[in-house]
Scaffold this motif. Structure first.
Motif: not given
Length: 93
Positions: A79-80, A84-87
């Protein structure tokens, strides 16, 4: 005898590094065999290691098996990483 016939009579030459690669391969293979067939059996006879092996055998535990006891931690990590990849969509690749 002419030079042309002398050149055709000689056996084909191997590439310059071929011999060295074979020697390196044989040395690495020999070292692995020595470790596998000499060092590991000696380590297995050390009393503390032998006791651990016997304990595993008595409990019928296969130490080479994969256990998934940390699935909750893995889910958090995944999930982290997704967050991170979305941000940061261009990060890391």
């Amino acid at each position: 005898m002419s030079q042309d016939s002398a050149l055709t009579d000689s056996p084909p030459q191997q590439p310059a590094g071929s011999h060295q690669r074979w020697v390196s391969f044989l040395l690495v293979t020999g070292a692995l065999c020595l470790f596998w067939f000499v060092a590991l059996p000696r380590i297995a006879r050390v009393p503390s290691v032998r006791a651990k092996i016997e304990h595993l055998e008595q409990q019928k535990i296969d130490p080479s098996a994969m256990y998934y006891t940390d699935l909750e931690k893995i889910e958090d990590t995944v999930r982290q990483i997704d967050d991170f990849h979305r941000e940061h969509p261009d990060a890391l690749w």
